[in-house]
Design a protein around this motif. Structure first.
Motif, PDB file in Angstrom:
ATOM      1  N   GLU A  28       0.795 -10.739   0.951  1.00 38.85           N
ATOM      2  CA  GLU A  28       0.698 -10.961  -0.501  1.00 38.85           C
ATOM      3  C   GLU A  28      -0.365 -10.068  -1.130  1.00 38.85           C
ATOM      4  O   GLU A  28      -0.157  -9.498  -2.201  1.00 38.85           O
ATOM      5  CB  GLU A  28       0.390 -12.436  -0.790  1.00 38.85           C
ATOM      6  N   THR A  29      -1.490  -9.940  -0.435  1.00 34.61           N
ATOM      7  CA  THR A  29      -2.557  -9.075  -0.940  1.00 34.61           C
ATOM      8  C   THR A  29      -2.080  -7.626  -1.001  1.00 34.61           C
ATOM      9  O   THR A  29      -2.298  -6.928  -1.999  1.00 34.61           O
ATOM     10  CB  THR A  29      -3.814  -9.195  -0.049  1.00 34.61           C
ATOM     11  N   LYS A  80       0.273  -7.164  -3.930  1.00 37.46           N
ATOM     12  CA  LYS A  80      -0.458  -7.118  -5.201  1.00 37.46           C
ATOM     13  C   LYS A  80      -1.113  -5.750  -5.400  1.00 37.46           C
ATOM     14  O   LYS A  80      -1.080  -5.186  -6.496  1.00 37.46           O
ATOM     15  CB  LYS A  80      -1.509  -8.229  -5.262  1.00 37.46           C
ATOM     16  N   GLN A  95       1.651  -3.257  -6.170  1.00 30.21           N
ATOM     17  CA  GLN A  95       2.157  -3.415  -7.542  1.00 30.21           C
ATOM     18  C   GLN A  95       1.185  -2.825  -8.545  1.00 30.21           C
ATOM     19  O   GLN A  95       1.586  -2.136  -9.475  1.00 30.21           O
ATOM     20  CB  GLN A  95       2.405  -4.903  -7.850  1.00 30.21           C
ATOM     21  N   ARG A  96      -0.091  -3.099  -8.354  1.00 28.78           N
ATOM     22  CA  ARG A  96      -1.104  -2.570  -9.281  1.00 28.78           C
ATOM     23  C   ARG A  96      -1.140  -1.042  -9.217  1.00 28.78           C
ATOM     24  O   ARG A  96      -1.198  -0.369 -10.247  1.00 28.78           O
ATOM     25  CB  ARG A  96      -2.475  -3.163  -8.949  1.00 28.78           C
TER      26      ARG A  96
END
Length: 141
Positions: A19-20, A23, A26-27
Motif C-alpha cells: 500500500e505504501t 501511494k 501514485q504520487r
C-alpha cells in the motif's frame, strides 16, 4: 496456531508495504504528469515564439523579393528619369523592410528548456537505502 499468527503478521506487513509503495507510485505519477504538462506548455511557447519570428522574416523576405522584381521591371520599362524617381521610392521601401527585419531580430528571444529536479526527490533517491525496517519484539510469556 502460533505459526498462523506469524503468517497473519507477515501478511499485514506485506500489505502495508504494498500500500505504501502504491501511494508513492501514485504520487510520483501525478507529479510526473504535472511536470510533463508544464514541459509541453513551455515547449509550445518556445515554438510559437520562433514560428512568429520566422513568419515575420518570411514576410519581409517576400516584400524584398517583390521590391526586387519591381525594380527590375522599372529598369526595363521606364525612362532614366522615371528610374531615378522610382529608385528613391524603392530605397525608402527597402529601408523600411531593413528596419522591420532589425526590429524582429532585436526582439527575438533565445529559449533554452532545462529541468531542476526537486531537492526533496533527489534527497529521497540519494539518502534512502531501505524501504523500512522490520523489527522483532520479544517478550516473555
Amino acid at each position: 496456531m502460533i505459526n498462523k499468527e506469524f503468517d497473519n503478521q507477515e501478511s499485514r506487513i506485506k500489505k502495508k508495504i504494498q500500500e505504501t509503495r502504491e501511494k508513492i507510485n501514485q504520487r510520483l505519477d501525478i507529479l510526473e504528469q504535472q511536470l510533463i504538462q508544464n514541459l509541453s506548455t513551455k515547449t509550445a511557447v518556445c515554438k510559437s515564439g520562433y514560428d512568429n519570428m520566422l513568419i515575420q522574416l518570411n514576410l519581409a523576405d517576400q516584400k524584398l523579393s517583390q521590391i526586387k522584381v519591381e525594380t527590375e521591371t522599372l529598369k526595363q520599362m521606364a525612362s532614366d528619369i522615371q528610374v531615378f524617381l522610382g529608385t528613391r521610392e524603392i530605397d525608402k521601401n527597402v529601408s523600411e523592410e531593413i528596419k522591420s527585419i532589425k526590429g524582429v531580430i532585436n526582439s527575438a528571444t533565445c529559449f533554452n528548456i532545462e529541468i531542476d529536479i526537486e531537492t526533496a526527490v533527489s534527497s529521497i533517491l540519494n539518502s534512502t537505502y531501505q524501504f523500512g525496517i522490520v523489527s522483532l519484539a520479544e517478550r516473555k510469556i
